[in-house]
Write an enzyme that holds these catalytic residues in place. Structure first.
Site, PDB file in Angstrom:
ATOM      1  N   ASN A   7       0.871  -1.167   0.000  1.00  0.00           N
ATOM      2  CA  ASN A   7       0.000   0.000   0.000  1.00  0.00           C
ATOM      3  C   ASN A   7       0.911   1.220   0.000  1.00  0.00           C
ATOM      4  O   ASN A   7       1.563   1.525   1.004  1.00  0.00           O
ATOM      5  CB  ASN A   7      -0.921   0.003   1.227  1.00  0.00           C
ATOM      6  N   GLU A  34      -4.002   1.975  -2.929  1.00  0.00           N
ATOM      7  CA  GLU A  34      -4.099   3.411  -2.652  1.00  0.00           C
ATOM      8  C   GLU A  34      -3.189   4.221  -3.578  1.00  0.00           C
ATOM      9  O   GLU A  34      -2.407   5.057  -3.127  1.00  0.00           O
ATOM     10  CB  GLU A  34      -3.793   3.712  -1.181  1.00  0.00           C
ATOM     11  N   ASP A 145      -3.932  -4.883   0.879  1.00  0.00           N
ATOM     12  CA  ASP A 145      -4.216  -4.288   2.188  1.00  0.00           C
ATOM     13  C   ASP A 145      -5.612  -4.758   2.594  1.00  0.00           C
ATOM     14  O   ASP A 145      -6.616  -4.290   2.056  1.00  0.00           O
ATOM     15  CB  ASP A 145      -4.152  -2.773   2.078  1.00  0.00           C
ATOM     16  N   ASN A 147      -6.826  -4.515   5.705  1.00  0.00           N
ATOM     17  CA  ASN A 147      -7.346  -3.720   6.824  1.00  0.00           C
ATOM     18  C   ASN A 147      -7.931  -4.608   7.918  1.00  0.00           C
ATOM     19  O   ASN A 147      -8.937  -4.271   8.545  1.00  0.00           O
ATOM     20  CB  ASN A 147      -8.373  -2.696   6.333  1.00  0.00           C
ATOM     21  N   ASP A 216      -1.493  -6.168   6.018  1.00  0.00           N
ATOM     22  CA  ASP A 216      -1.229  -6.431   4.599  1.00  0.00           C
ATOM     23  C   ASP A 216      -0.840  -7.896   4.468  1.00  0.00           C
ATOM     24  O   ASP A 216       0.090  -8.363   5.153  1.00  0.00           O
ATOM     25  CB  ASP A 216      -0.108  -5.533   4.092  1.00  0.00           C
ATOM     26  N   ASP A 245       2.738   4.717   5.029  1.00  0.00           N
ATOM     27  CA  ASP A 245       2.610   4.175   6.382  1.00  0.00           C
ATOM     28  C   ASP A 245       2.591   2.650   6.390  1.00  0.00           C
ATOM     29  O   ASP A 245       2.527   2.042   7.463  1.00  0.00           O
ATOM     30  CB  ASP A 245       1.372   4.736   7.097  1.00  0.00           C
ATOM     31  N   HIS A 246       2.677   2.034   5.208  1.00  0.00           N
ATOM     32  CA  HIS A 246       2.736   0.581   5.081  1.00  0.00           C
ATOM     33  C   HIS A 246       4.109   0.147   4.569  1.00  0.00           C
ATOM     34  O   HIS A 246       4.806   0.926   3.901  1.00  0.00           O
ATOM     35  CB  HIS A 246       1.702   0.075   4.078  1.00  0.00           C
TER      36      HIS A 246
END
Length: 255
Positions: A7, A34, A145, A147, A216, A245-246
């Site tokens: 991501n 994303e 991802d 989530n 992930d 942030d991943h």
């Protein structure tokens, strides 16, 4: 075959990181989520110069999924039957004899919200879709991802996250329902360091304190799991300036 998921949290911002990572790691396939850009904006030329073909399903500002591959991609699907959803969250492609389904699962907002109900419904529809994919593609890879942190060991502080979004019982049950189709969380097939995560909040110095979650994932059919040589999280890109942030997750197969 080396396959990865990441991501990137805006391909426009993170393209230099992605190109550097592709040059260093040389995966055969990278699935990203994303991208946050419309299709006409997609950096096809830059990726081609790096040696990668691109298949993408974009959306301005939000969502967006893409697959970069050294090999030809065919039979793309972005709107499976049963999904009446304008959000660009799904991209399935065939690469060689691998069927790769790249997902950006809805975040869900907060438990009990409309967004949470949307997430659980989306996951239920995804299970139905993947069941059909399995019927035609025994070498199936479902990655992206999700989530969802599937277990307490995937959360830096399980008690503080108990029944919160990403960790609630219905979300974890939906994740297990995907595994029940015959998919295997290949990261857990191998010995891994404790406190292995793929996402860290930008706030509270979370990455340096390793306050992360493993959300992930790479899920594979049993046939592919038997050919898997290893699966790992690469935290190095998270250390860069203006990172996603991943972190990427990478799996390697014998063929």
């Amino acid at each position: 075959m080396k396959i990865a998921t990441w991501n990137v949290n805006s391909l426009r911002v993170r393209l230099p990181h992605v190109l550097n990572w592709l040059g260093r790691e040389q995966p055969d396939v990278l699935a990203v989520q994303e991208t946050k850009m419309s299709d006409p904006e997609f950096p096809v030329a830059e990726l081609a110069e790096a040696g990668y073909r691109s298949v993408y399903s974009g959306q301005k500002t939000y969502n967006g999924v893409a697959v970069f591959s050294k090999l030809d991609c065919c039979d793309p699907v972005t709107d499976p039957t049963g999904f009446d959803d304008p959000q660009r969250r799904i991209l399935a492609v065939t690469i060689g004899d691998y069927r790769i389904v790249n997902l950006y699962v809805p975040n869900g907002g907060e438990v009990g919200s409309d967004k949470y109900a949307y997430k659980l419904d989306w996951l239920s529809k995804m299970r139905d879709y993947l069941r059909l994919e399995f019927e035609h593609h025994p070498r199936l890879v479902v990655l992206g991802d999700f989530n969802i942190a599937p277990e307490d060991r995937d959360v830096y502080d399980p008690e503080s996250w108990r029944e919160r979004i990403l960790c609630s019982t219905p979300e974890r049950e939906a994740f297990r329902a995907l595994l029940d189709l015959g998919l295997i969380d290949v990261f857990r097939r191998f010995d891994q360091a404790e406190k292995s995560y793929t996402w860290w909040d930008y706030r509270l110095n979370a990455f340096r304190r390793n306050m992360g979650l493993r959300i992930d994932h790479i899920l594979v059919s049993a046939l592919l799991a038997d050919d898997c040589m290893g699966c790992r999280i690469d935290v190095e890109p998270r250390k860069l300036e203006r990172p996603s942030d991943h972190a990427p997750v990478v799996v390697e197969f014998r063929a």
